[in-house]
Design an enzyme around this catalytic site. Structure first.
Site, mmCIF file in Angstrom:
data_model
loop_
_atom_site.group_PDB
_atom_site.id
_atom_site.type_symbol
_atom_site.label_atom_id
_atom_site.label_comp_id
_atom_site.label_asym_id
_atom_site.label_seq_id
_atom_site.Cartn_x
_atom_site.Cartn_y
_atom_site.Cartn_z
ATOM 1 N N GLU A 1 -8.479 -3.263 16.443
ATOM 2 C CA GLU A 1 -8.508 -4.457 15.602
ATOM 3 C C GLU A 1 -7.089 -4.753 15.147
ATOM 4 O O GLU A 1 -6.274 -3.849 15.071
ATOM 5 C CB GLU A 1 -9.379 -4.212 14.355
ATOM 6 C CG GLU A 1 -10.812 -3.872 14.677
ATOM 7 C CD GLU A 1 -11.574 -3.374 13.450
ATOM 8 O OE1 GLU A 1 -11.165 -3.701 12.319
ATOM 9 O OE2 GLU A 1 -12.557 -2.656 13.642
ATOM 10 N N TYR B 1 -14.114 -6.379 8.360
ATOM 11 C CA TYR B 1 -13.923 -5.349 9.380
ATOM 12 C C TYR B 1 -14.790 -4.112 9.194
ATOM 13 O O TYR B 1 -14.614 -3.125 9.881
ATOM 14 C CB TYR B 1 -12.455 -4.944 9.475
ATOM 15 C CG TYR B 1 -11.807 -4.559 8.162
ATOM 16 C CD1 TYR B 1 -12.208 -3.429 7.461
ATOM 17 C CD2 TYR B 1 -10.771 -5.327 7.633
ATOM 18 C CE1 TYR B 1 -11.607 -3.083 6.267
ATOM 19 C CE2 TYR B 1 -10.167 -4.987 6.441
ATOM 20 C CZ TYR B 1 -10.587 -3.864 5.766
ATOM 21 O OH TYR B 1 -10.000 -3.512 4.577
ATOM 22 N N CYS C 1 26.483 4.820 -17.707
ATOM 23 C CA CYS C 1 25.226 4.100 -17.544
ATOM 24 C C CYS C 1 25.478 2.597 -17.602
ATOM 25 O O CYS C 1 26.140 2.125 -18.527
ATOM 26 C CB CYS C 1 24.246 4.510 -18.635
ATOM 27 S SG CYS C 1 22.803 3.446 -18.699
ATOM 28 N N CYS D 1 23.983 1.445 -21.203
ATOM 29 C CA CYS D 1 24.478 1.791 -22.531
ATOM 30 C C CYS D 1 25.904 2.331 -22.506
ATOM 31 O O CYS D 1 26.451 2.689 -23.547
ATOM 32 C CB CYS D 1 23.556 2.821 -23.172
ATOM 33 S SG CYS D 1 23.546 4.388 -22.264
ATOM 34 N N CYS E 1 20.907 8.629 -16.757
ATOM 35 C CA CYS E 1 21.433 8.355 -18.086
ATOM 36 C C CYS E 1 20.630 9.240 -19.033
ATOM 37 O O CYS E 1 19.399 9.150 -19.075
ATOM 38 C CB CYS E 1 21.215 6.881 -18.436
ATOM 39 S SG CYS E 1 21.451 6.555 -20.192
HETATM 40 S S1 IVH Z 1 -10.180 -0.301 8.028
HETATM 41 C C1 IVH Z 1 -10.043 3.354 7.079
HETATM 42 N N1 IVH Z 1 -9.380 -2.387 9.425
HETATM 43 O O1 IVH Z 1 -5.260 -1.708 5.812
HETATM 44 C C2 IVH Z 1 -9.989 2.460 5.975
HETATM 45 N N2 IVH Z 1 -8.237 -1.896 7.409
HETATM 46 O O2 IVH Z 1 -4.018 0.933 5.018
HETATM 47 C C3 IVH Z 1 -9.120 1.295 6.198
HETATM 48 N N3 IVH Z 1 -6.435 -3.456 6.887
HETATM 49 O O3 IVH Z 1 -6.399 -1.459 2.582
HETATM 50 C C4 IVH Z 1 -9.880 0.072 6.352
HETATM 51 N N4 IVH Z 1 -6.686 -4.740 8.633
HETATM 52 O O4 IVH Z 1 -6.679 -3.672 3.620
HETATM 53 C C5 IVH Z 1 -9.182 -1.640 8.316
HETATM 54 N N5 IVH Z 1 -8.794 -4.181 10.773
HETATM 55 C C6 IVH Z 1 -8.610 -3.458 9.666
HETATM 56 C C7 IVH Z 1 -7.607 -3.766 8.726
HETATM 57 C C8 IVH Z 1 -7.455 -2.952 7.608
HETATM 58 C C9 IVH Z 1 -5.991 -4.540 7.530
HETATM 59 C C10 IVH Z 1 -5.885 -2.930 5.625
HETATM 60 C C11 IVH Z 1 -6.895 -2.697 4.562
HETATM 61 C C12 IVH Z 1 -6.578 -1.377 3.947
HETATM 62 C C13 IVH Z 1 -5.308 -1.001 4.602
HETATM 63 C C14 IVH Z 1 -5.306 0.470 4.900
#
Ligand code: IVH
Length: 669
Positions: free
Chosen positions: A114, A226, A408, A411, A426
């Site tokens: 993905e 997702y 610093c 200050c 500092c």
């Molecule tokens: S899966 C395994 N799928 O990436 C749990 N996350 O670093 C992670 N993100 O906070 C979720 N695209 O916001 C997943 N296709 C995708 C994603 C995705 C972006 C972000 C998500 C999460 C972060 C994890």
């Protein structure tokens, strides 16, 4: 119209509009003209105006709530929202795959590829098919309730399509600001003489945190979903099926998702999108590759906050060349002197960069940076811009070496560099700049959340002598504030009300606000949950601290040293004296704690639980989990292929149980 006929008409209109919305906003494949759509909407509005008693929360007319919110309440995620570990090149990716293969004892499993959307993660909870709650990721354990704002995103279904769905389920996805919409939005702002926003991601985050949903509704936010956070009852058995299933329920799924039968195919996907992602109308900072089968995912489990069943293959950061105009330094809230680069403004992947962190003196030395150099700067997603290296071949001889200031910048007192550290400090406890930063952090959103208290007012209060430490805020009087420049009755009474409200913040917020080294909101939440009051926490030994999952020796040491400092103790007593709540109300302990006082060690492969799941379960039921078998261990819970711990348990005569035995102990839980 008869009541029954009216209800039927309303229902039909809503179903039709939902379906057209889905075709338009999710599938990008409208079936009717805008005019026909508008006609349906106006009929629905007209009927609802006539019969407000028949308006439902999930009606398509109800996307934008009427009243701005006072603030956002906290939502504890029933299943934590995890992070991802990264791979930056094919070797790291292959190493990840091999590790998973070794743990699964096979390497012929499918992978789902993905895109990694660079927006912000949200969780949408549906009850009986209707959107009941939407929350931000927050720190992964606790986020904010932004339901009213998420409802304004047209591709978020207010109710799902079709009748067959779990009664309660939670969908996870990423909200983003489309690139084209962002450009247009900034142009409109510029035309009105308003400052431009820096990046689509920040603007999406800001838009989702608007108190007035009408403001959010004006921003063209969108979402890709997702995954399922959880679902009551049956759910698909693979990630690939989950994506299809969510699509069938009416959620917006990315059309570029792919199922890869081999590592090579997955790598091919990564390479392809590295080139092609630029042409998409949303920011991506990489590809997420996930093990397809969910039973394999459970088996692989989670280490810390990062699942072993997924990895983010990150696209390389974007770089640009510009001139290093100057190196300056400021002082942070811990007293650390932070050098930073002042750059000739340059566009790096759509954002203007004019400052970059330089970390510390050694960093500048090791890069051989000179003031006046042409330098390579880099920006990767949300990370602060970095100076990668100088281009010495472009020197003119005019460049000058950088000397770390001996005083610093705040200050002008001498600075000191402790043995073995790369950072200068500092050490003046009364340094006004340090205090300004500390105060800014103290009143910030993750901390005491005192609205109307920016850095500027903080500085004024400090310079006027009214505030000498964070606790002084709670002793401010109206007449004192009125004597300050530009403080009128109204702003004074608002500020005092905001300060008053902050007396009642939960302990976790207070701990975060104090700015104790290494104690961020997540650690603070863990500490608050365990100790409940600042007094209990201060009385805790380092061992008691490191016993908590998620609290390591670094945090424990930092806490001990913080609380042993006389000045800090004085501030805490002043907070107490001002009526700041330094404890949480006792929460109802779950009545059923069959494992109270029992210490477990877990070994081998379990069928019904991943390692982290079982640890959570044991703790929920009152027990504790440790890493190695000792005489204090109550039970060794042994799965398949248990190793040396089994022998340890036998030697120490610790009872060994299997999963069925555990379930018995746990009272069938
Ligand atoms: S899966 C395994 N799928 O990436 C749990 N996350 O670093 C992670 N993100 O906070 C979720 N695209 O916001 C997943 N296709 C995708 C994603 C995705 C972006 C972000 C998500 C999460 C972060 C994890």
């Amino acid at each position: 119209m008869q009541d029954d006929a009216l209800r039927e008409r309303l229902n039909l209109l809503r179903t039709q509009i939902d379906s057209h919305n889905h075709r338009y906003f999710v599938l990008d494949d409208p079936e009717i003209s805008d005019g026909e759509y508008d006609a349906l909407m106006s009929e629905l509005r007209r009927l609802e105006e006539r019969r407000p008693d028949l308006v439902t929360a999930d009606s398509p007319t109800q996307r934008v709530g009427a009243e701005p919110a006072e603030g956002f309440s906290e939502v504890r995620h029933p299943v934590p929202m995890l992070s991802l570990s990264n791979a930056f090149d094919p070797d790291q990716f292959l190493a990840w795959k091999e590790r998973a293969a070794a743990l699964l004892e096979r390497d012929d499993f499918d992978l789902v590829c993905e895109l990694k959307y660079d927006g912000l993660a949200v969780a949408l909870t549906y009850e009986d098919g209707v959107l009941a709650r939407g929350a931000t990721r927050g720190n992964g354990a606790v986020g904010e309730d932004v339901t009213q704002n998420l409802r304004t995103i047209k591709s978020v279904p207010l109710r799902v399509l079709g009748k067959a769905h779990p009664r309660v389920f939670e969908v996870r996805g990423e909200v983003y600001f489309p690139k084209s919409g962002f450009r247009q939005f900034n142009e409109e702002r510029a035309a009105q003489g308003l400052p431009k926003y820096a990046t689509p991601r920040n603007t999406a985050a800001g838009s989702l945190r608007q108190l007035d949903p009408r403001v959010t509704a004006e921003r063209p936010l969108d979402i890709f979903v997702y995954g399922l956070g959880y679902a009551e009852g049956d759910a698909p058995a693979t990630q690939w099926e989950t994506l299809r299933y969510l699509g069938d329920l009416g959620f917006r799924i990315n059309p570029n998702n792919a199922l890869a039968g081999s590592t090579e195919q997955a790598l091919h996907y990564c390479r392809e999108w590295l080139e092609a992602s630029e042409n998409l109308d949303y920011d991506c900072d990489g590809v997420v590759v996930k093990v397809d089968r969910l039973d394999y995912q459970r088996h692989l489990g989670v280490v810390g906050r990062e699942p072993r069943w997924a990895i983010a293959y990150k696209f390389p950061a974007t770089q640009a060349v510009t001139r290093l105009l100057d190196i300056r330094a400021n002082v942070g809230r811990t007293g650390a002197i932070n050098p930073y680069a002042v750059l000739e403004p340059v566009d790096v992947a759509g954002a203007e960069v004019k400052l970059a962190t330089l970390h510390n003196e050694d960093y500048i030395r090791s890069k051989g940076l000179m003031i006046g150099d042409m330098v390579v700067v880099e920006r990767a997603g949300e990370v602060i811009p970095q100076v990668v290296r100088p281009l010495p071949e472009r020197r003119t001889g005019e460049e000058t070496a950088f000397e770390m200031p001996k005083e610093c910048p705040g200050c002008a007192e001498p600075v000191a560099r402790p043995e073995g550290e790369a950072t200068w400090y500092c050490v003046n406890a009364a340094c006004p700049d340090q205090l300004v930063r500390l105060l800014e952090h103290f009143v910030g959103r993750g901390g005491m959340d005192i609205e109307g208290m920016g850095r500027k007012l903080g500085r004024t209060l400090i310079e006027s002598g009214l505030v000498k430490d964070a606790a002084d805020l709670f002793y401010l009087r109206a007449d004192q504030l009125l004597s300050l420049d530009r403080m009128a009755e109204k702003s004074v009474s608002n500020l005092l009300a905001a300060i008053d409200a902050a007396r009642n913040r939960p302990l976790a917020r207070v701990l975060t606000a104090m700015g104790i080294g290494h104690v961020g909101s997540e650690a603070a939440a863990l500490l608050a949950r365990r100790f409940r009051s600042i007094d209990n926490l201060m009385a805790a030994a380092e061992d008691n601290l490191t016993d908590i999952d998620g609290i390591g020796p670094k945090i424990a040491e930092s806490l001990t040293s913080y609380f042993s400092n006389e000045g800090n103790r004085v501030v805490i007593e002043k907070l107490r004296g001002a009526g700041v709540r330094l404890e949480d109300e006792a929460v109802e302990e779950p009545a059923n704690r069959p494992l109270d006082g029992l210490a477990f060690v877990v070994t081998g492969r379990l069928r019904g639980f991943s390692r982290s799941d079982i640890a959570v379960r044991i703790k929920e039921l009152g027990g504790s989990v440790t890493g190695s078998v000792s005489k204090k261990t109550s039970y060794l819970l042994a799965g398949e292929d248990a190793g040396s711990k089994l022998a340890d348990a036998e030697r120490l005569e610790v009872p060994v149980i299997d999963e069925a035995g555990f379930k018995d102990l746990a009272g069938g839980a």
